[in-house]
Design a protein around this motif. Structure first.
Motif, PDB file in Angstrom:
ATOM      1  N   GLU A   1      -2.516  11.617  -3.189  1.00  0.00           N
ATOM      2  CA  GLU A   1      -1.187  11.022  -3.226  1.00  0.00           C
ATOM      3  C   GLU A   1      -0.145  11.937  -2.597  1.00  0.00           C
ATOM      4  N   GLN A   2      -0.209  13.219  -2.919  1.00  0.00           N
ATOM      5  CA  GLN A   2       0.769  14.169  -2.380  1.00  0.00           C
ATOM      6  C   GLN A   2       0.683  14.267  -0.860  1.00  0.00           C
TER       7      GLN A   2
ATOM      8  N   ARG B   1       6.139   5.469   1.537  1.00  0.00           N
ATOM      9  CA  ARG B   1       7.222   5.910   0.658  1.00  0.00           C
ATOM     10  C   ARG B   1       6.745   6.139  -0.767  1.00  0.00           C
ATOM     11  N   ASP B   2       5.725   5.445  -1.181  1.00  0.00           N
ATOM     12  CA  ASP B   2       5.163   5.641  -2.519  1.00  0.00           C
ATOM     13  C   ASP B   2       3.720   5.175  -2.497  1.00  0.00           C
ATOM     14  N   VAL B   3       2.890   5.778  -3.323  1.00  0.00           N
ATOM     15  CA  VAL B   3       1.482   5.401  -3.375  1.00  0.00           C
ATOM     16  C   VAL B   3       0.920   5.737  -4.741  1.00  0.00           C
ATOM     17  N   ARG B   4       0.059   4.883  -5.233  1.00  0.00           N
ATOM     18  CA  ARG B   4      -0.715   5.135  -6.448  1.00  0.00           C
ATOM     19  C   ARG B   4      -2.185   4.987  -6.080  1.00  0.00           C
TER      20      ARG B   4
ATOM     21  N   LEU C   1       2.242  10.886   0.704  1.00  0.00           N
ATOM     22  CA  LEU C   1       3.676  10.642   0.584  1.00  0.00           C
ATOM     23  C   LEU C   1       4.414  11.147   1.819  1.00  0.00           C
TER      24      LEU C   1
ATOM     25  N   ARG D   1      -4.355  12.638  -7.446  1.00  0.00           N
ATOM     26  CA  ARG D   1      -3.020  13.189  -7.229  1.00  0.00           C
ATOM     27  C   ARG D   1      -2.943  14.061  -5.970  1.00  0.00           C
TER      28      ARG D   1
ATOM     29  N   LEU E   1       6.158  -1.798 -11.957  1.00  0.00           N
ATOM     30  CA  LEU E   1       5.931  -1.146 -10.673  1.00  0.00           C
ATOM     31  C   LEU E   1       5.919  -2.238  -9.601  1.00  0.00           C
TER      32      LEU E   1
ATOM     33  N   GLU F   1       3.622   1.533  -0.987  1.00  0.00           N
ATOM     34  CA  GLU F   1       4.901   1.006  -0.501  1.00  0.00           C
ATOM     35  C   GLU F   1       5.198   1.632   0.847  1.00  0.00           C
TER      36      GLU F   1
END
Length: 331
Positions: free
Chosen positions: A276-277, A256-259, A280, A273, A220, A249
């Motif tokens: 996260e949604q 653009r992306d996330v954890r 994004l 989650r 990742l 990111e």
């Protein structure tokens, strides 16, 4: 503590066979939790199979940029490994914050995944506990539950999962590799930790005799600028009231992306989650961070003494997201 049998295994196959032959035998690695529980009488295996001589200590860089960590690699070794520090700093940070130096030198990565809850009622034989004695009740429900969970709870159990590094690993979609009487298999880490439901004594999907042999962390790139923060009552060694693992990111100011994962507030390492949604495609700003955190905590079920964790968790998520965003968030 009653007398128990002790054996020392020299290979994985014989270790599995010895434990599988008796439903009351157990594996012994670092022993930083298991020995305490033995002394307290919480667990009472008829025998322990010492696995510390097994060849499961590697920290291996994979060709695709991922990482494979042997189950017997010590927490301190993993925390200090250059590949972990450079590629997955949230893992290194979680390990350092997760225990004292003495414990990190003893505790294994596989054992960390299997450590038992630190609920005082679980460890007090005079208190009812559905994890220790199914069907006996949960003393924490109406007891002193300041440190207990507000997410993933059931009417059977509200004990908080204690691991720090598991929070980082669940954010990274790690895979738990096990070997056992029926062969090898791989388990997604989010499936490895079970919610209590009506069977809180079942914490993992492992069959008796199955042994964790490795933890795989997929590649990742954005994890190079990941972060783990831990909020606790004192800055010295202590379990989390709230912890947050995050990697992000950015494209300019757009996520653009996330954890995102949270510890200290749930019955298992909690992948955020919902948050996260929401994040994004959103801009990296405080209002969006706060909205995502609030939505993630909307399912919380606070009790008498732990209601403060709702706001604390929301603020901690916002703080972690703000911090990681200022680091650039570029993969």
């Amino acid at each position: 503590m009653k007398p128990i049998n002790y054996a020392r295994a020299t290979d994985v196959t014989s270790a599995i066979a010895t434990v599988s032959a008796d439903p009351t035998r157990a594996f012994l690695a670092g022993g930083t939790t298991e020995i305490d529980l033995l002394r307290q009488g919480v667990v009472a295996p008829s025998g322990l199979v010492d696995i510390n001589d097994l060849p499961l200590k590697q920290i291996e860089n994979l060709a695709d940029g991922g990482l494979r960590i042997g189950a017997l690699a010590r927490m301190s070794e993993v925390a200090e490994a250059p590949s972990v520090v450079e590629q997955f700093p949230m893992i290194s940070q979680a390990l350092v914050l997760g225990a004292s130096a003495q414990l990190r030198h003893m505790a294994s990565m596989g054992g960390n995944m299997l450590q038992r809850v630190r609920c005082s009622y679980f460890r007090n034989l005079s208190s009812p506990c559905n994890k220790r004695e199914p069907g006996s009740g949960c003393a924490a429900m109406d007891g002193f539950n300041r440190g207990h969970a507000i997410l993933g709870t059931s009417e059977q159990c509200i004990a908080t999962h204690p691991s720090d590094v598991a929070v980082a690993l669940i954010a990274l979609d790690a895979i738990i590799h096990v070997d056992g009487p029926n062969g090898e298999r791989a388990i997604a880490i989010d499936d490895f930790f079970l919610l209590p439901g009506v069977t809180p004594h079942h914490e993992h999907p492992l069959e008796h005799g199955e042994l964790i042999v490795a933890i795989e962390v997929p590649a990742l790139p954005m994890a190079r600028q990941s972060l783990y923060i831990k909020i606790r009552d004192r800055s010295s060694y202590e379990f989390a009231l709230v912890s947050v693992a995050v990697a992000i990111e950015l494209d300019g100011n757009i996520i653009r992306d996330v954890r995102l994962a949270v510890g200290g507030i749930a019955t298992k390492p909690w992948r955020a989650r919902r948050a996260e949604q929401i994040l994004l495609g959103a801009s990296a700003e405080q209002t969006n961070f706060a909205r995502a955190a609030h939505e993630e905590l909307s399912a919380a079920v606070p009790r008498q003494f732990n209601a403060f964790k709702v706001e604390l968790a929301e603020r901690s998520i916002v703080r972690a997201l703000e911090t990681i965003s200022t680091m650039g968030g570029k993969a």
